[in-house]
Scaffold this motif. Sequence first.
Motif, PDB file in Angstrom:
ATOM      1  N   PHE A 116       7.147  -5.754  -1.229  1.00  0.00           N
ATOM      2  CA  PHE A 116       6.215  -5.537  -2.173  1.00  0.00           C
ATOM      3  C   PHE A 116       4.907  -5.270  -1.548  1.00  0.00           C
ATOM      4  CE2 PHE A 116       3.115  -7.653  -5.334  1.00  0.00           C
ATOM      5  CZ  PHE A 116       3.009  -6.660  -6.184  1.00  0.00           C
TER       6      PHE A 116
ATOM      7  N   LEU B 156       4.593  -2.177   0.200  1.00  0.00           N
ATOM      8  CA  LEU B 156       4.266  -1.018  -0.937  1.00  0.00           C
ATOM      9  C   LEU B 156       2.860  -1.067  -1.406  1.00  0.00           C
ATOM     10  CD1 LEU B 156       7.429  -1.013  -3.245  1.00  0.00           C
ATOM     11  CD2 LEU B 156       6.943   0.747  -1.748  1.00  0.00           C
ATOM     12  N   VAL B 157       2.339  -2.135  -1.600  1.00  0.00           N
ATOM     13  CA  VAL B 157       1.129  -2.195  -2.346  1.00  0.00           C
ATOM     14  C   VAL B 157      -0.035  -1.505  -1.085  1.00  0.00           C
ATOM     15  CG1 VAL B 157      -0.775  -3.651  -3.039  1.00  0.00           C
ATOM     16  CG2 VAL B 157       1.266  -4.017  -3.700  1.00  0.00           C
TER      17      VAL B 157
ATOM     18  N   PHE C 168       0.609   0.341   1.199  1.00  0.00           N
ATOM     19  CA  PHE C 168       0.658   1.825   1.271  1.00  0.00           C
ATOM     20  C   PHE C 168       0.076   2.463   0.399  1.00  0.00           C
ATOM     21  CE2 PHE C 168       2.503   5.799   1.390  1.00  0.00           C
ATOM     22  CZ  PHE C 168       3.038   6.287   2.858  1.00  0.00           C
TER      23      PHE C 168
END
Lengths: 157, 254
Positions: free
Chosen positions: A14, A17-18, A20
């Motif tokens: 997570f 992802l955040v 990126f």
Amino acid sequence: MSINATLIGQMITFTLLVWFTMKYVWPPIIAALEERKTKIAEGLAAAEKGQEEIRLAEKKAKSVLKEAKEQSAEIVSAAQKRANQLVEEAKEQAKKEGERLLEAAKAQIEQEMLHAKESLRKEVSSLALRAAEQILKEEIDKAKHQDIISKAAEQLG
Amino acid sequence: MASEGGATGYIVHHLTPLSVGEGFWKLHLDTLFFSVFLGGLFILFFKSVAERATSGVPGLAQNIAEMLVEFVDTQVKDSFHGRSALIAPLALTIFCWVFLWNAMDMLPVDLLPMIGSLMGMEYMRVVPSTDLNGTFALSISVFFLIFFYSIKVKGLAGFAHEMTCTPFGPKMMPFNLLLKTVEELAKPISLGLRLFGNLYAGELVFILIALLPPIVQPLLGFPWAVFHILVITLQAFIFMVLTIVYLSLACEDH
């Protein structure tokens, strides 16, 4: 159903992802959106400006047209006036010329008449003289009676 | 597809994750794999759009991405009044990722487990949001962010003051602390449990429908699937909005 290390793995995923999204995804898309917004705003403003310009041009064209119409009307009326004037002038001139001709003719007639009278008087006086000569024959001395003869000739006039 | 153990065995089989390890260090491979896979899909799609993003006429992919971005951006602007470079991308990631997790629910319940079993995998649970580890990973991360932002905006003293002196004033300090602690802890727990509960129940109903005679299955499966289109979107949306609201509360100075 137990909580276990999967949780940690998921949290790492997570976070990545955040990170990126924050770094590589969000900024370019938002930038493009903002840029498009500006472009659209600019386009709308330009369109409005163009419309305003068209309105102004139309107004100007109308005023120019009106002016031209007024000018042409002025020209036509001036030309008409001038034509009328010319006709009047010509009429006046013709009248004057006619009068002048008439005057000249009258004067000539007068002169002719005087001339004729003069020559007639001379003729008559000479005729009378000859007749008196014939009648009186030698009795009248031309030089002696010159006074009387001329008086008579004068009276004939 | 009822295997040995009848209906109960079938259900239990479907809800058991593929895992390695024991005790706390047990890893749910299916949850990890599918969430990473879906996260990769999300990243790939948005990254490719971001690279080709133009302010000119957008293509289909860019349109979809922009719709999502604007939707999230509006939500953030409506609820979050501070300025932060993190909140909006965080909200977008949460919304898309949770939605993709939940969308796995729409696949036929037996499809992927059957392919998995052909490849020698005994168990497979395809919806990451039916795993408490998945939903709590999100909500605990959000909890940490709430904590971080509270201290960053209010300062350590301000945060301590808020924890001890509100809502009832300094005289009731222990009571306040207890109340605030429960309040703060309730946020990640309710956030995680809500998503988990909804999706777990939904998946369970799909499994139960799969146990019915084939003639009856479409009659129930179709309405439930249609209903679930709403549920999966709504749950992703709720998770995102609550995250924004919690963070906005954390950033608010009293």
